[in-house]
Design a protein around this motif. Structure first.
Motif, PDB file in Angstrom:
ATOM      1  N   GLU A   1       0.829  -1.198   0.000  1.00  0.00           N
ATOM      2  CA  GLU A   1       0.000   0.000   0.000  1.00  0.00           C
ATOM      3  C   GLU A   1       0.860   1.242   0.000  1.00  0.00           C
ATOM      4  O   GLU A   1       0.495   2.259  -0.587  1.00  0.00           O
ATOM      5  CB  GLU A   1      -0.899  -0.010   1.240  1.00  0.00           C
ATOM      6  N   LYS A   2       2.015   1.160   0.629  1.00  0.00           N
ATOM      7  CA  LYS A   2       2.880   2.338   0.738  1.00  0.00           C
ATOM      8  C   LYS A   2       4.292   1.885   1.027  1.00  0.00           C
ATOM      9  O   LYS A   2       4.507   0.920   1.759  1.00  0.00           O
ATOM     10  CB  LYS A   2       2.341   3.196   1.885  1.00  0.00           C
ATOM     11  N   MET A   3       5.275   2.565   0.459  1.00  0.00           N
ATOM     12  CA  MET A   3       6.676   2.280   0.752  1.00  0.00           C
ATOM     13  C   MET A   3       7.460   3.533   0.389  1.00  0.00           C
ATOM     14  O   MET A   3       7.815   3.750  -0.770  1.00  0.00           O
ATOM     15  CB  MET A   3       7.137   1.068  -0.063  1.00  0.00           C
TER      16      MET A   3
ATOM     17  N   PRO B   1       2.649  -1.470  -7.011  1.00  0.00           N
ATOM     18  CA  PRO B   1       1.485  -1.189  -6.187  1.00  0.00           C
ATOM     19  C   PRO B   1       0.327  -2.176  -6.361  1.00  0.00           C
ATOM     20  O   PRO B   1      -0.670  -2.074  -5.659  1.00  0.00           O
ATOM     21  CB  PRO B   1       1.041   0.189  -6.687  1.00  0.00           C
ATOM     22  N   GLN B   2       0.475  -3.109  -7.282  1.00  0.00           N
ATOM     23  CA  GLN B   2      -0.665  -3.971  -7.582  1.00  0.00           C
ATOM     24  C   GLN B   2      -0.835  -5.114  -6.598  1.00  0.00           C
ATOM     25  O   GLN B   2       0.108  -5.517  -5.925  1.00  0.00           O
ATOM     26  CB  GLN B   2      -0.533  -4.542  -9.003  1.00  0.00           C
ATOM     27  N   LEU B   3      -2.059  -5.658  -6.559  1.00  0.00           N
ATOM     28  CA  LEU B   3      -2.324  -6.855  -5.753  1.00  0.00           C
ATOM     29  C   LEU B   3      -1.733  -8.038  -6.490  1.00  0.00           C
ATOM     30  O   LEU B   3      -1.980  -8.225  -7.687  1.00  0.00           O
ATOM     31  CB  LEU B   3      -3.832  -7.104  -5.624  1.00  0.00           C
TER      32      LEU B   3
ATOM     33  N   GLY C   1       0.245   6.162   0.903  1.00  0.00           N
ATOM     34  CA  GLY C   1       0.880   5.746  -0.348  1.00  0.00           C
ATOM     35  C   GLY C   1       0.395   6.484  -1.571  1.00  0.00           C
ATOM     36  O   GLY C   1       0.858   6.235  -2.675  1.00  0.00           O
TER      37      GLY C   1
ATOM     38  N   ARG D   1      -6.667   9.873  -5.233  1.00  0.00           N
ATOM     39  CA  ARG D   1      -7.476   8.704  -4.920  1.00  0.00           C
ATOM     40  C   ARG D   1      -6.842   7.419  -5.419  1.00  0.00           C
ATOM     41  O   ARG D   1      -6.173   7.394  -6.451  1.00  0.00           O
ATOM     42  CB  ARG D   1      -8.857   8.862  -5.562  1.00  0.00           C
TER      43      ARG D   1
ATOM     44  N   ILE E   1      -5.323  -2.000  -9.006  1.00  0.00           N
ATOM     45  CA  ILE E   1      -5.160  -0.710  -8.326  1.00  0.00           C
ATOM     46  C   ILE E   1      -4.928   0.397  -9.359  1.00  0.00           C
ATOM     47  O   ILE E   1      -4.071   0.262 -10.233  1.00  0.00           O
ATOM     48  CB  ILE E   1      -3.943  -0.760  -7.377  1.00  0.00           C
TER      49      ILE E   1
ATOM     50  N   THR F   1       0.616   8.859 -12.051  1.00  0.00           N
ATOM     51  CA  THR F   1       1.587   7.888 -11.546  1.00  0.00           C
ATOM     52  C   THR F   1       2.635   8.611 -10.723  1.00  0.00           C
ATOM     53  O   THR F   1       2.732   9.840 -10.738  1.00  0.00           O
ATOM     54  CB  THR F   1       2.351   7.173 -12.682  1.00  0.00           C
TER      55      THR F   1
ATOM     56  N   PHE G   1      -1.920  12.441 -16.169  1.00  0.00           N
ATOM     57  CA  PHE G   1      -2.269  12.287 -17.578  1.00  0.00           C
ATOM     58  C   PHE G   1      -3.586  13.013 -17.784  1.00  0.00           C
ATOM     59  O   PHE G   1      -4.664  12.423 -17.704  1.00  0.00           O
ATOM     60  CB  PHE G   1      -2.387  10.797 -17.932  1.00  0.00           C
TER      61      PHE G   1
ATOM     62  N   GLU H   1      -6.279  11.923 -20.429  1.00  0.00           N
ATOM     63  CA  GLU H   1      -6.832  10.575 -20.408  1.00  0.00           C
ATOM     64  C   GLU H   1      -7.788  10.368 -19.246  1.00  0.00           C
ATOM     65  O   GLU H   1      -7.603  10.885 -18.164  1.00  0.00           O
ATOM     66  CB  GLU H   1      -5.690   9.561 -20.305  1.00  0.00           C
TER      67      GLU H   1
ATOM     68  N   VAL I   1      -9.756   7.948 -16.505  1.00  0.00           N
ATOM     69  CA  VAL I   1      -9.570   6.710 -15.759  1.00  0.00           C
ATOM     70  C   VAL I   1     -10.578   5.734 -16.314  1.00  0.00           C
ATOM     71  O   VAL I   1     -11.760   6.037 -16.412  1.00  0.00           O
ATOM     72  CB  VAL I   1      -9.852   6.909 -14.258  1.00  0.00           C
TER      73      VAL I   1
ATOM     74  N   ALA J   1     -16.075   6.092 -12.571  1.00  0.00           N
ATOM     75  CA  ALA J   1     -14.992   7.074 -12.521  1.00  0.00           C
ATOM     76  C   ALA J   1     -15.241   8.308 -13.376  1.00  0.00           C
ATOM     77  O   ALA J   1     -14.326   9.071 -13.648  1.00  0.00           O
ATOM     78  CB  ALA J   1     -13.645   6.444 -12.890  1.00  0.00           C
TER      79      ALA J   1
ATOM     80  N   SER K   1      -9.950   6.182 -24.381  1.00  0.00           N
ATOM     81  CA  SER K   1      -8.718   5.388 -24.439  1.00  0.00           C
ATOM     82  C   SER K   1      -8.298   4.980 -23.054  1.00  0.00           C
ATOM     83  O   SER K   1      -8.492   5.689 -22.088  1.00  0.00           O
ATOM     84  CB  SER K   1      -7.595   6.210 -25.085  1.00  0.00           C
TER      85      SER K   1
ATOM     86  N   LYS L   1      -5.854   4.014 -19.900  1.00  0.00           N
ATOM     87  CA  LYS L   1      -4.563   4.476 -19.335  1.00  0.00           C
ATOM     88  C   LYS L   1      -3.716   3.257 -19.165  1.00  0.00           C
ATOM     89  O   LYS L   1      -4.170   2.317 -18.489  1.00  0.00           O
ATOM     90  CB  LYS L   1      -4.852   5.174 -18.002  1.00  0.00           C
TER      91      LYS L   1
END
Lengths: 249, 249, 249, 249, 249, 249
Positions: A207-209, A216-218, B32, B192, B200, B222, B231, B234, B236, C198, C247, C249
Motif C-alpha cells: 500500500e505504501k513504501m 502497487p498492484q495486488l 501511499g 485517490r 489498483i 503515476t 495524464f 486521459e 480513468v 470514474a 482510451s 490508461k
C-alpha cells in the motif's frame, strides 16, 4: 538506499530488492493471512542467508507454541536461538494483566522492556507480533498515535529494520476505516483475503513504501511448506462473468 | 487572477495554469497516494523553476528522513535549504507530547510557531504536512473548524499559497463522510486510489477550486522517478465487462 | 402564485417560472458543486434583470474573497454594492469565536444581526451562505430544528424569498441521512455530484417545492463562464453497459 | 368492516374500498413525496364527496401557507372551513418552544389540546401533520412508543379514522431502520421515491393494513393538478438492462 | 419426538410434521408480514382441529381490535373464548406505563402475571405478541438475555409449546444484526419481505429448529382469506436477468 | 504434530487428518448453523471411535434438552455419560444471574468451576458452548480479550483439545467485524450460511489453523441424520448468471 531482503520470494521483486533499511514497516492481515509466518520468515531468512540477528517480540503467543507452529516450514528456531541469531522476547504473559494496573504504566513498561532488549542484543531485524495487544488499551486516538510513534522510534533508534504486525479489520464493501498506524509507518504491506463468488483468494499489496519505487498492484500469494510465496508477475484475477468450471454441489 | 504552477505536469493543465495565488488548497490522499511527494514537488519546482521560497511544515516526518526519501526523485533538498530557497520546520517532536499538556495550549503554540516562521522567512509557498496530527486532538467539530480556519489564515495573511495535506478516510461504497476542511478550503484536490476487480488505479480529482475554471474529471496519475505525473487528457478507465487479458493465478 | 426567477437558465423552466415568492428554499450541495455561485447568481440576476435588492449573508467567506472569486463570471459585485442593489453582510469573523461564548448567546446574536439588517435594507432576495456554520453548534436535534425555524422566519417575515445554502453530506450507496432542514423548508434543491465508472457528472434535482408543479427529475448542469446552467430537457445518462469509448490508461 | 375512502384514486382500489374505519394509519414519506397533499386530499374529499367533517392538526406549517399551497389543486380550504367541514388546528407555534420547557409538559399539553378539539368538533377524519415534531423530543424509545400510543388513542377514542403523517428516513441499500410507529399502527402506507440509474420514480406501497385484504405491491403514483393519483394496475418498472433511450449529455 | 402442528399449511411439511413439543419458537417478521395472523392461526387451529387450549398474551393490541381483525379469516375468537379453548390475556394497557415505574418491577410483574395465568388455565399452546414491548425496556444486553430466558422458562415449565412473536429489524444489504433471542430460542422462523426490482415477495424461512430435521430454504407464502399459506414445494424466485414482462409506467 | 480427528467427515480431510492436538479452536456460526451439533459430534466420535473422554460445558442449554435434541442423530449421550466417557457440565442456570452480582466475581467463578472439573475428570476433548454468554458481560475490549485468554488457558493447561463455540455476527455486504477471539485462537472454523438469490447454502471454512497445512476454501456441508457432513472436494457454487431452473411462484 540500502535494502533489507524480506526472504519472501516475489515480494523482494515487488520491492525492487527489499525493504528500505532502518525503517518501520506495518504488515496488516486478517486471521489466517500469515502475518506471524511472514514475521518469522523475515527473521529466519535474515539469520540463515544474511547472518543478521533478529529479535521477535511476541505479545500473543508463547515461544513454545511459536516454535512448534513453525516446524512445518522446516524452520528450527531453537537452533538459531542457541546460535544467538534469533531471540524471542516473550511478552505474552502481559495479555492477562488485570485492568487495575494503570494503562500508562503498562505502556511505559512494555516499551522500556523492548528498548532494553534491543540495546542489549542489537538486532538488525525486529518483529513486533502484534501491535494490537498494545494499542487496544488506548482507545483514545491521540494516545494510540503516540504509543505507535514511541514503538516505531524504539525500533529505528538503533538503525534496525522493523516489521510491525497488526490485525486488519475487515472491509466494508469496497472500503475500510484506515488505521492511524498506516499513515505513520514508512511502509505498509497488506496480506488480504479476498472472497469472490465463494472462492477464497490470498493477495498481497504494498500500500505504501516511502522512498523506493515499488509495485502497487495486488499479487497472489500462497502459504506452502516453505512459508509465504508471492507470485509477483501474476495479477489476482477476479472474474465477474467467467463460465463456472467447478462442479455444482 | 494570478496563478501559481504546481510543478506537477498535467495538473497545471487541469487547473488552467496553476493554483489561484494566495489561497489554501487542501490535498487529501490515503497512505501511499503521494501527498508528501506532491508537497515537496510543489516547493522544489517553485524554488528551481520560479525562484520562489517555500516553507515545509513537517508534523509527521523528521527532516532527516524526508530528505532521504526524496532523493530517489533527484531532489536535493539540502542544497535548496543552504540556498535559502526551502526551509523545513520540524514539528515532528510534538507528536509525542503527553496528553497532560492542555490541548488549547498545544494548538496556540503550534500555530504561533508556524506564524512566526512564516513572518521570518516570508515564503511564497507553504506546505503543511499534515493537518491530521493537529486536528486529531480536537474531536469536537466546532473546535476542529476553528483550528483549521486559524491555520488557513496563518498561511494567507502574508499572501502565500498553501497546500494543506491531510489523510483521506476511505470510501464506503460510493460515498464517504466529507471533512469540514473540504467545505472551508478554497480548493480541494483528491489523490485517490481506486480498486476495480483487484486492479489498483491512482486517480487525481479536483473536487473544488473557487474562482477558476478547472477540469472536474478523474485523471490517471503515476509516481515515477520524477515525482507525480498526471495524464490530464486521459480518463480513468474502469471496465465492467472487458475481456480478462491477464493470465490466471 | 407569484414567482421569483432564479436567473439560472433551465432551472426556471424546471420550476415553471421561478421560485414561489416569499418562501425559504434550501440549496444543498457538496464541495465544488456550485452553491455559492448559485447564491450570487440569484442575487446578481435579481439586481440586474429585475431590479430587486438582495442581501448576501456570508458565514464562511470574507467579502473580499467572495468578490474576487465571482469575477470570472463577469459579475461585478462591487458596482452593485455601490448602487445599493446588493449588500454583503460579513459574518465570517464569527467562525473563529472561541467555544467559551455561550452557544445560545451566539445564536441569538447572529439571528438578531441578520434580522436588523433585513429590516434596514428590506431586500427582496436573501441568501444565507451557509447554514452549516450556524447549526453545527447545535448537535441537539430539537435545538437544530428551532434554530432553522427562526432563521426561516427571519427571512419570510418581510416577504422576501430566501436561499439557504447548506452542505450536502454524502450518499451511502443509494441512500443518505436526510437533514431536518429538508422537512422544514418550503423547497429543496440538490446540487449533486454523481460518480459513475470514474466519470464525474453534475446533476440538479428539485427534491421538493411546495405549492407549485415542478420537474422532479435529475437534470445535468454545468458551471461555465456565465455561472450555473441547467440542461432542463436532458436526462442525466448513467450507462451501465455502454461500450467504453475512451482510451485506456 | 366499514371502509373510509381516501379520495386518492387507485389507492382505494389497492385497499379494497378504503381504509378500515376507526383506525390509525401511518403515512410515511420523504421530503417532496406528497404527505401533506395526501392528508389534505383525504380531508377535502371526505368533506366534499362524503360530507364528513375533518380535523387537520398542523405542526409544521401555518394555516396561511397551507391554504395557499393547496390552491394549485383547486382545493378551497377556506370555504370548507367556513362551512364547518374542515378545521385546521394550528400547533406550528409550538415548534419554536425553547428547550427549557419540560418535555413531558409539552407532550401532555399538545395531546390535551388535540383531544379537546376532537371532542369539541367530533370529526370523522383526522390528520396529524406531522408526528416528527412531537416525537423528536423523545429520543428514548420507551417514551416515544408511549407518546405515539397516546396519540393513536386520542384519534380512535371517538371512532374517527386518522392519518398520521411522518418523515421516512432514507434507505440504506436495500434496507432501512424500521420505526416503532410502524409496528404500533394499524396500517402503514409508504410514499417512496426510488432512484434508478438517475431516474426518479414515485411509488406507493401498503406495507401493512390489519384486518383487510390489500395489494402489497409497489404501484406508481404522480402528483398532478388534482392531487395524488395512483396507478394501481401498473407495476413500478425498474429496468436493469433496458436500452438507453434518452439522449446523452 | 412429539410434534405440534402449526395449522399453517405447507409449514408443517417444512417442519416434518409440526413444531417440537414443549419448546419456545421465535417468530420474527416486519410490519405487515403476518406475525399476529400466524399466532392466532396457531391457537385457532390448535383449538378447532386438535382440541388444545391456547393462551394469547397480547402486549400491543386490545382484545377488541384483535377479534375484529381476525374476522376476515372466518375465525370466531369470541366463540372459542366462551368455550374455554382460547384465552386472551390483555397486557396492552401496560404499554402506556410511565417511565417512573421501575423497569425491574415491571418485568417481574408482567412475567408473574403471565406465569399465574399459565398455571391457572394450563394451555397446551401459548403465543406472546410481542416480545418487543417487553424487551425494549432493557437496552442492556445482559438484562435482555435474562428477561428473554425467564419468558421462555415461563412457557416451558408446564410443557406448553410457545410462539414468541417479535419485530424483525431490517436487513442491511445482505446481512442484519442478529438478535440475542435467536441464539437462545429452540427454533426461529422468519417471515421475510423481499423486494427485488420493486416487486414485493413474501418468504418464510426456518432459520433454526433444534432436534428435528427441517427444510432450511426460503419458501413463498401468502396471506389469503384463510390465513397464512406456505408453498413448501416452490422456491422463491428472484430473477436477475429475466425479460421484463410488465407494462411500463 | 499429533492430530485429533473431529469426527466430521470431510472436515478431517480439509485439516489433513484432524485438529492440532492441545489447541483451542474457535467455531463460529449463526443460529441454525449447527455449532452445538458439531460440538457434540466432536465428543461423541471422540468417545466412540477413539475412546477419548470429553467434557461438554453448556452455558445455554440444560443437559435434559441437549440429550433430547441429539437423539435424532442416534447419539445416546446418557449411555456415554454412564460409561464416564462424556461429562456435561451444566452452567445454564448462570444465565439468569441478576446483574447485581459483580461481573468479575462471575467470571472468576465460572472459570474456576470449569478448571476444577477439567482437573477432576481430565478429558482429552473439551467443548465450550458458548463463549457468548460469558463474554457478553464484558463489553470492554481489554476485559473481553483477557477473559477469552483465561478460558483458552484453562483448556490447554492439561493438554486437552478444545472447541469454543461462539455466535457469528452477520456479514455486512462482503465484510464483517472480526472478533478478538479470532485473532487469539489457534484455529478458526466458520459455519457460514450463504444466501444467494434467495437460495440458502451452508458452507464451512477454515479461516485459520496455525501450524498445519489446510484447505482454505469454502466447502458445502449439510446436517443429515448422522450429524454434520462436509463435501470437501466440492466447491460452493454461487452462480451469477445461471439460467433459472426452478419453477416460479
Amino acid at each position: 538506499m540500502e535494502r533489507v531482503p524480506t526472504g519472501v520470494k516475489g515480494l523482494d521483486n515487488m520491492l525492487g530488492g527489499g525493504l528500505p533499511s532502518g525503517t518501520c514497516i506495518l504488515v496488516l492481515g486478517g486471521p489466517g493471512a500469515g502475518k506471524t509466518i511472514f514475521g518469522v520468515q523475515f527473521l529466519y531468512m535474515g539469520a540463515v542467508e544474511y547472518n543478521e540477528a533478529g529479535l521477535y517480540v511476541s505479545f500473543d503467543e508463547s515461544p513454545l507454541y511459536l516454535r512448534r507452529n513453525m516446524e512445518c516450514f522446516g524452520w528450527d528456531l531453537k537452533r538459531l536461538e542457541k546460535e544467538g541469531k534469533v531471540f524471542i522476547l516473550d511478552l505474552s504473559p502481559i495479555r492477562a494483566f488485570p485492568k487495575e494496573i494503570e494503562a500508562s504504566f503498562v505502556k511505559m513498561n512494555l516499551i522500556e522492556t523492548i528498548r532494553n532488549k534491543v540495546q542489549e542484543i542489537r538486532p538488525r531485524r525486529i518483529v513486533i507480533d502484534s501491535l494490537a495487544t498494545l494499542v487496544v488499551q488506548f482507545p483514545d486516538v491521540v494516545e494510540r498515535r503516540n504509543t505507535v510513534i514511541k514503538m516505531f522510534q524504539t525500533v529505528m533508534d538503533l538503525g534496525a529494520t522493523g516489521l510491525m504486525l497488526n490485525e486488519l479489520q475487515t472491509t466494508y464493501y469496497r472500503g475500510r476505516e484506515l488505521q492511524v498506524e498506516e499513515f505513520l509507518a514508512h511502509g505498509v504491506i497488506l496480506l488480504r483475503t479476498l472472497e469472490e463468488r465463494a472462492r477464497i483468494l490470498k493477495a498481497i499489496q504494498i500500500e505504501k513504501m516511502r522512498g523506493v519505487s515499488h509495485d502497487p498492484q495486488l499479487r497472489p500469494y500462497t502459504i506452502d511448506k516453505n512459508g509465504l510465496k508471492v507470485f509477483s508477475k501474476e495479477h489476482v484475477f477476479v472474474p465477474e462473468y467467467s463460465i463456472p468450471i467447478r462442479s455444482k454441489k
